[in-house]
Design an enzyme around this catalytic site. Structure first.
Site, PDB file in Angstrom:
ATOM      1  N   ASP A 138       0.862  -1.183   0.000  1.00  0.00           N
ATOM      2  CA  ASP A 138       0.000   0.000   0.000  1.00  0.00           C
ATOM      3  C   ASP A 138       0.896   1.230   0.000  1.00  0.00           C
ATOM      4  O   ASP A 138       1.976   1.222   0.611  1.00  0.00           O
ATOM      5  CB  ASP A 138      -0.907   0.000   1.232  1.00  0.00           C
ATOM      6  CG  ASP A 138      -2.018  -1.043   1.150  1.00  0.00           C
ATOM      7  OD1 ASP A 138      -2.450  -1.362   0.031  1.00  0.00           O
ATOM      8  OD2 ASP A 138      -2.450  -1.524   2.207  1.00  0.00           O
ATOM      9  N   ASP A 160      -6.941  -1.375  -4.604  1.00  0.00           N
ATOM     10  CA  ASP A 160      -8.029  -0.978  -3.710  1.00  0.00           C
ATOM     11  C   ASP A 160      -8.964   0.015  -4.394  1.00  0.00           C
ATOM     12  O   ASP A 160     -10.182  -0.054  -4.230  1.00  0.00           O
ATOM     13  CB  ASP A 160      -7.471  -0.364  -2.426  1.00  0.00           C
ATOM     14  CG  ASP A 160      -6.600  -1.317  -1.635  1.00  0.00           C
ATOM     15  OD1 ASP A 160      -6.808  -2.549  -1.736  1.00  0.00           O
ATOM     16  OD2 ASP A 160      -5.703  -0.832  -0.919  1.00  0.00           O
TER      17      ASP A 160
END
Length: 184
Positions: A138, A160
């Site tokens: 991330d 995401d």
């Protein structure tokens, strides 16, 4: 014709319709593109930009690049360490992708197919990370900081974003559209 006299391809045809529908090629292209873009950006940030060594990279007053390794599921929930739990998360993700694929094979809506392709592609992009690194990469941090207020969203990635966009598309299709996105 009795059941025993049916050609073998009749049974496989039923299986094929369970996994392949009229919009499956379109959604497959969307899924491959979403996963490929996600992986390309992650590789570029990890190895070309060297985000692990650079730390926080400020893009705007409200958006930064910062590397985090997510060993859990969405938003870092249920963080798991060790190969057994990572395998469990991968297995759950694989089951979810198969179920979404079956839904996709039955849809007749392009918006639903696009949305399911985005969700599948995002799930595959994150699964590749989990398999390759043992955690999901991330790197996007959205935040608002003023003298009297501070807000930091969870660190996320492009997979995401694809998943959230897909869910929004399915919600739109189900609530406002023709309703063809509903699961069988």
């Amino acid at each position: 014709m009795v059941a025993e006299d049916r050609p073998i391809h009749a049974a496989s045809g039923a299986r094929a319709s369970l996994l392949w529908g009229p919009l499956t090629p379109f959604a497959l292209a969307v899924a491959v593109a979403a996963a490929a873009v996600d992986q390309a950006v992650k590789l570029w940030l990890l190895f070309a930009v060297d985000l692990p060594a650079r730390g926080i990279v400020r893009l705007t007053p409200f958006l930064d690049l910062v590397l985090t390794w997510n060993t859990g599921i969405s938003y870092g929930l249920f963080r798991q360490q060790g190969p057994l739990w990572q395998a469990v998360l991968l297995a759950l993700k694989a089951i979810a992708v198969v179920l979404l694929w079956i839904w996709l094979a039955r849809t007749t809506s392009r918006l639903a197919a696009l949305s399911l392709g985005l969700i599948i592609g995002g799930a595959v992009g994150n699964a590749i990370d989990r398999f390759a690194y043992g955690a999901v990469v991330d790197f996007v941090l959205f935040h608002i900081n003023t003298a009297s207020f501070s807000f930091n969203w969870y660190v996320f990635n492009l997979a995401d974003v694809a998943i959230v966009a897909g869910v929004i598309g399915l919600l739109f299709e189900t609530l406002i559209g023709t309703g063809t996105a509903k699961a069988p």
